[in-house]
Design a protein around this motif. Structure first.
Motif, PDB file in Angstrom:
ATOM      1  N   LEU A   6     -20.002 -36.735  19.154  1.00 43.60           N
ATOM      2  CA  LEU A   6     -18.551 -36.554  19.007  1.00 43.60           C
ATOM      3  C   LEU A   6     -18.001 -35.691  20.139  1.00 43.60           C
ATOM      4  CD1 LEU A   6     -18.177 -35.988  15.150  1.00 43.60           C
ATOM      5  CD2 LEU A   6     -18.029 -38.118  16.448  1.00 43.60           C
ATOM      6  N   ARG A   7     -18.752 -34.634  20.510  1.00 45.31           N
ATOM      7  CA  ARG A   7     -18.294 -33.790  21.612  1.00 45.31           C
ATOM      8  C   ARG A   7     -18.224 -34.583  22.920  1.00 45.31           C
ATOM      9  NH1 ARG A   7     -20.897 -29.510  18.775  1.00 45.31           N
ATOM     10  NH2 ARG A   7     -22.959 -30.081  19.574  1.00 45.31           N
ATOM     11  N   TYR A   8     -19.224 -35.416  23.155  1.00 46.42           N
ATOM     12  CA  TYR A   8     -19.233 -36.228  24.375  1.00 46.42           C
ATOM     13  C   TYR A   8     -18.064 -37.209  24.368  1.00 46.42           C
ATOM     14  CZ  TYR A   8     -24.103 -34.630  24.972  1.00 46.42           C
ATOM     15  OH  TYR A   8     -25.240 -33.880  25.118  1.00 46.42           O
ATOM     16  N   PHE A   9     -17.824 -37.836  23.216  1.00 51.61           N
ATOM     17  CA  PHE A   9     -16.731 -38.808  23.126  1.00 51.61           C
ATOM     18  C   PHE A   9     -15.381 -38.144  23.385  1.00 51.61           C
ATOM     19  CE2 PHE A   9     -13.404 -40.491  20.262  1.00 51.61           C
ATOM     20  CZ  PHE A   9     -13.121 -41.657  20.963  1.00 51.61           C
ATOM     21  N   VAL A  10     -15.149 -37.001  22.760  1.00 53.91           N
ATOM     22  CA  VAL A  10     -13.866 -36.309  22.947  1.00 53.91           C
ATOM     23  C   VAL A  10     -13.684 -35.914  24.408  1.00 53.91           C
ATOM     24  CG1 VAL A  10     -12.576 -34.205  22.395  1.00 53.91           C
ATOM     25  CG2 VAL A  10     -13.689 -35.504  20.565  1.00 53.91           C
ATOM     26  N   ALA A  11     -14.739 -35.433  25.045  1.00 50.29           N
ATOM     27  CA  ALA A  11     -14.636 -35.036  26.448  1.00 50.29           C
ATOM     28  C   ALA A  11     -14.267 -36.229  27.338  1.00 50.29           C
ATOM     29  CB  ALA A  11     -15.950 -34.417  26.917  1.00 50.29           C
ATOM     30  N   VAL A  12     -14.923 -37.367  27.125  1.00 48.60           N
ATOM     31  CA  VAL A  12     -14.615 -38.558  27.938  1.00 48.60           C
ATOM     32  C   VAL A  12     -13.211 -39.066  27.616  1.00 48.60           C
ATOM     33  CG1 VAL A  12     -15.257 -40.949  28.429  1.00 48.60           C
ATOM     34  CG2 VAL A  12     -17.034 -39.216  28.153  1.00 48.60           C
ATOM     35  N   ALA A  13     -12.837 -39.036  26.341  1.00 49.40           N
ATOM     36  CA  ALA A  13     -11.507 -39.511  25.943  1.00 49.40           C
ATOM     37  C   ALA A  13     -10.412 -38.667  26.572  1.00 49.40           C
ATOM     38  CB  ALA A  13     -11.391 -39.501  24.420  1.00 49.40           C
ATOM     39  N   GLU A  14     -10.651 -37.365  26.724  1.00 50.73           N
ATOM     40  CA  GLU A  14      -9.641 -36.482  27.310  1.00 50.73           C
ATOM     41  C   GLU A  14      -9.649 -36.538  28.832  1.00 50.73           C
ATOM     42  OE1 GLU A  14      -9.316 -33.112  23.764  1.00 50.73           O
ATOM     43  OE2 GLU A  14     -10.521 -32.678  25.546  1.00 50.73           O
ATOM     44  N   LEU A  16     -10.994 -39.190  30.606  1.00 53.38           N
ATOM     45  CA  LEU A  16     -10.963 -40.589  31.029  1.00 53.38           C
ATOM     46  C   LEU A  16     -11.775 -40.784  32.307  1.00 53.38           C
ATOM     47  CD1 LEU A  16      -7.268 -41.628  30.218  1.00 53.38           C
ATOM     48  CD2 LEU A  16      -9.351 -42.081  28.894  1.00 53.38           C
ATOM     49  N   HIS A  17     -12.919 -40.089  32.318  1.00 56.83           N
ATOM     50  CA  HIS A  17     -13.803 -40.164  33.479  1.00 56.83           C
ATOM     51  C   HIS A  17     -15.152 -39.610  33.049  1.00 56.83           C
ATOM     52  CE1 HIS A  17     -15.468 -39.394  37.489  1.00 56.83           C
ATOM     53  NE2 HIS A  17     -14.528 -40.204  37.970  1.00 56.83           N
ATOM     54  N   PHE A  18     -16.211 -40.405  33.193  1.00 58.59           N
ATOM     55  CA  PHE A  18     -17.526 -39.971  32.743  1.00 58.59           C
ATOM     56  C   PHE A  18     -18.055 -38.804  33.581  1.00 58.59           C
ATOM     57  CE2 PHE A  18     -17.439 -43.799  30.286  1.00 58.59           C
ATOM     58  CZ  PHE A  18     -18.369 -43.610  29.271  1.00 58.59           C
ATOM     59  N   GLY A  19     -17.808 -38.842  34.883  1.00 59.55           N
ATOM     60  CA  GLY A  19     -18.297 -37.776  35.746  1.00 59.55           C
ATOM     61  C   GLY A  19     -17.671 -36.437  35.421  1.00 59.55           C
ATOM     62  N   ARG A  20     -16.328 -36.436  35.266  1.00 65.00           N
ATOM     63  CA  ARG A  20     -15.649 -35.176  34.961  1.00 65.00           C
ATOM     64  C   ARG A  20     -16.050 -34.665  33.580  1.00 65.00           C
ATOM     65  NH1 ARG A  20     -11.186 -37.796  37.501  1.00 65.00           N
ATOM     66  NH2 ARG A  20     -10.294 -38.338  35.465  1.00 65.00           N
ATOM     67  N   ALA A  21     -16.215 -35.593  32.630  1.00 66.16           N
ATOM     68  CA  ALA A  21     -16.647 -35.184  31.291  1.00 66.16           C
ATOM     69  C   ALA A  21     -18.026 -34.552  31.341  1.00 66.16           C
ATOM     70  CB  ALA A  21     -16.643 -36.387  30.350  1.00 66.16           C
ATOM     71  N   GLU A  23     -19.394 -32.986  33.883  1.00 63.51           N
ATOM     72  CA  GLU A  23     -19.248 -31.656  34.483  1.00 63.51           C
ATOM     73  C   GLU A  23     -18.715 -30.660  33.469  1.00 63.51           C
ATOM     74  OE1 GLU A  23     -16.828 -31.948  37.930  1.00 63.51           O
ATOM     75  OE2 GLU A  23     -18.221 -33.244  39.024  1.00 63.51           O
ATOM     76  N   ARG A  24     -17.736 -31.083  32.691  1.00 58.25           N
ATOM     77  CA  ARG A  24     -17.155 -30.215  31.658  1.00 58.25           C
ATOM     78  C   ARG A  24     -18.197 -29.834  30.613  1.00 58.25           C
ATOM     79  NH1 ARG A  24     -12.032 -32.375  28.109  1.00 58.25           N
ATOM     80  NH2 ARG A  24     -12.616 -31.478  26.092  1.00 58.25           N
ATOM     81  N   LEU A  25     -19.062 -30.793  30.259  1.00 55.83           N
ATOM     82  CA  LEU A  25     -20.087 -30.546  29.246  1.00 55.83           C
ATOM     83  C   LEU A  25     -21.331 -29.897  29.842  1.00 55.83           C
ATOM     84  CD1 LEU A  25     -19.746 -34.014  27.492  1.00 55.83           C
ATOM     85  CD2 LEU A  25     -19.134 -31.817  26.453  1.00 55.83           C
ATOM     86  N   MET A  26     -21.391 -29.860  31.178  1.00 55.23           N
ATOM     87  CA  MET A  26     -22.524 -29.284  31.899  1.00 55.23           C
ATOM     88  C   MET A  26     -23.829 -30.005  31.570  1.00 55.23           C
ATOM     89  SD  MET A  26     -21.632 -25.192  32.049  1.00 55.23           S
ATOM     90  CE  MET A  26     -21.411 -25.011  30.280  1.00 55.23           C
ATOM     91  N   ILE A  27     -23.759 -31.338  31.559  1.00 50.91           N
ATOM     92  CA  ILE A  27     -24.947 -32.170  31.375  1.00 50.91           C
ATOM     93  C   ILE A  27     -24.867 -33.315  32.386  1.00 50.91           C
ATOM     94  CG2 ILE A  27     -25.247 -31.640  28.918  1.00 50.91           C
ATOM     95  CD1 ILE A  27     -23.889 -34.262  28.269  1.00 50.91           C
ATOM     96  N   VAL A  28     -25.936 -34.085  32.479  1.00 52.11           N
ATOM     97  CA  VAL A  28     -25.932 -35.201  33.430  1.00 52.11           C
ATOM     98  C   VAL A  28     -25.125 -36.368  32.858  1.00 52.11           C
ATOM     99  CG1 VAL A  28     -28.122 -34.536  34.447  1.00 52.11           C
ATOM    100  CG2 VAL A  28     -28.104 -36.105  32.502  1.00 52.11           C
ATOM    101  N   GLN A  29     -24.527 -37.152  33.754  1.00 54.87           N
ATOM    102  CA  GLN A  29     -23.658 -38.246  33.335  1.00 54.87           C
ATOM    103  C   GLN A  29     -24.411 -39.304  32.534  1.00 54.87           C
ATOM    104  OE1 GLN A  29     -21.074 -39.699  36.413  1.00 54.87           O
ATOM    105  NE2 GLN A  29     -20.864 -41.727  35.469  1.00 54.87           N
ATOM    106  N   SER A  31     -26.700 -38.941  30.345  1.00 54.74           N
ATOM    107  CA  SER A  31     -26.815 -38.547  28.933  1.00 54.74           C
ATOM    108  C   SER A  31     -25.540 -38.848  28.174  1.00 54.74           C
ATOM    109  CB  SER A  31     -27.150 -37.056  28.826  1.00 54.74           C
ATOM    110  OG  SER A  31     -28.430 -36.790  29.336  1.00 54.74           O
ATOM    111  N   VAL A  32     -24.387 -38.617  28.824  1.00 53.87           N
ATOM    112  CA  VAL A  32     -23.104 -38.921  28.179  1.00 53.87           C
ATOM    113  C   VAL A  32     -23.024 -40.413  27.879  1.00 53.87           C
ATOM    114  CG1 VAL A  32     -20.606 -38.851  28.429  1.00 53.87           C
ATOM    115  CG2 VAL A  32     -21.991 -36.985  29.348  1.00 53.87           C
ATOM    116  N   SER A  33     -23.319 -41.246  28.861  1.00 53.86           N
ATOM    117  CA  SER A  33     -23.249 -42.699  28.676  1.00 53.86           C
ATOM    118  C   SER A  33     -24.219 -43.163  27.596  1.00 53.86           C
ATOM    119  CB  SER A  33     -23.568 -43.406  29.998  1.00 53.86           C
ATOM    120  OG  SER A  33     -22.639 -43.051  30.997  1.00 53.86           O
ATOM    121  N   GLN A  34     -25.416 -42.605  27.605  1.00 52.47           N
ATOM    122  CA  GLN A  34     -26.436 -43.013  26.642  1.00 52.47           C
ATOM    123  C   GLN A  34     -26.018 -42.670  25.211  1.00 52.47           C
ATOM    124  OE1 GLN A  34     -30.184 -40.741  26.438  1.00 52.47           O
ATOM    125  NE2 GLN A  34     -31.251 -42.707  26.672  1.00 52.47           N
TER     126      GLN A  34
END
Length: 299
Positions: A6-14, A16-21, A23-29, A31-34
């Motif tokens: 849910l945290r990853y989804f909200v970050a990407v939704a806000e 609207l960019h996987f890379g920036r999300a 960076e904001r979450l301080m994890i690799v891109q 992992s967010v996509s997966q």
């Protein structure tokens, strides 16, 4: 479904960019996509439309976003509520009220004496925000002027009373007196802040004027007390009020600060808003408030 998804989804939704999300979450891109792929498979819907150049919410994603944010907010409240049962806080987050002046300094000195290991973080905000932040565990306590309607679970503890003083041009005939009779100001414009900012103060002043036998002429709405005092000092006809602790920090040869001749006519209680279940944890702060109030009594 996992909270991290849910945290990853909200970050990407806000973002609207996987890379920036990422960076904001301080994890690799990756992992967010997966994790978002797993979330979508579990829900059976596509939440985000991806293309090489853009990311946007689908209708399902737009509907899911508010619910995801509510779950994460509930998780935050659950985590922070545990802090209310700690007997020795290391940081106190306190919301302040306008015009506390020297009282705030004295409070910090008293608190440092009673609990030298506590760090204090002070923040100012509008009245409604102060109550909300205390209720939602973002702040430990907040100072308010007068008791107001508060969220469930928030208690308001009166800590001291603050007198208001009148500010008027130094060349006004009343400026050399030891106190001022409000009736002497009936012909002058009264400068008050927007009622939404401090309805209790506005009502107090207008009621005091009514009891003195007049309805004040209202001047332009006060943007800030500093601007109003500058205008009065420059010769503008009018008057305003401010809290005595604040006035004692100000020095001007062009503006006079006078108490009202009838004590108690212009006074408001200062209260400390705290969560009911945090009273024991905040005892050092409450004791420091009592020290300040006792100092007023002695003086």
């Amino acid at each position: 479904m996992e909270l991290r998804q849910l945290r990853y989804f909200v970050a990407v939704a806000e973002e609207l960019h996987f890379g920036r999300a990422a960076e904001r979450l301080m994890i690799v891109q990756s992992s967010v996509s997966q994790q978002l792929g797993r979330l979508e498979r579990e829900l059976g819907v596509v939440l985000l439309e991806r293309s090489p150049r853009s990311v946007r919410l689908t209708e399902a994603g737009a509907a899911f976003l508010p619910a995801a944010k509510k779950v994460l907010a509930a998780e935050k409240r659950a985590r922070t509520s545990v802090a209310d049962f700690l007997t020795t806080p290391t940081v106190l987050r306190i919301g302040t009220s306008r015009g506390m002046g020297e009282r705030l300094e004295r409070l910090l000195v008293a608190l440092k004496y009673r609990a030298p290991g506590i760090k204090v973080e002070l923040t100012s905000a509008a009245l409604g925000q102060r109550l909300r932040k205390v209720s939602e565990h973002e702040w430990d306590a907040a100072f308010l002027r007068g008791e107001v309607a508060a969220p469930e679970g928030v208690e308001q503890i009166p800590v001291w009373y603050d007198e208001l003083v009148v500010a008027l041009p130094a060349d006004h005939p009343s400026a050399t007196e030891r106190c001022v009779d409000l009736a002497q100001l009936a012909e002058l414009p009264l400068y008050l802040t927007n009622r939404q900012n401090n309805a209790l103060l506005d009502d107090l002043v207008l009621t005091a004027c009514s009891k003195s036998g007049f309805e004040p002429v209202l001047g332009p709405e006060q943007v800030s007390i500093q601007d109003t005092l500058a205008a009065l000092g420059a010769g503008a006809a009018g008057w305003t009020v401010l809290y005595a602790p604040h006035a004692r920090l100000l020095h001007s040869s062009r503006v006079a600060f006078l108490p009202v001749c009838t004590p108690g006519v212009l006074a408001l209680p200062t209260v400390l808003a705290v969560r009911t279940n945090a009273m024991e944890r905040l005892e050092p702060l409450l004791e420091a408030c009592r020290d300040v109030a006792l100092g007023d009594h002695i003086l």
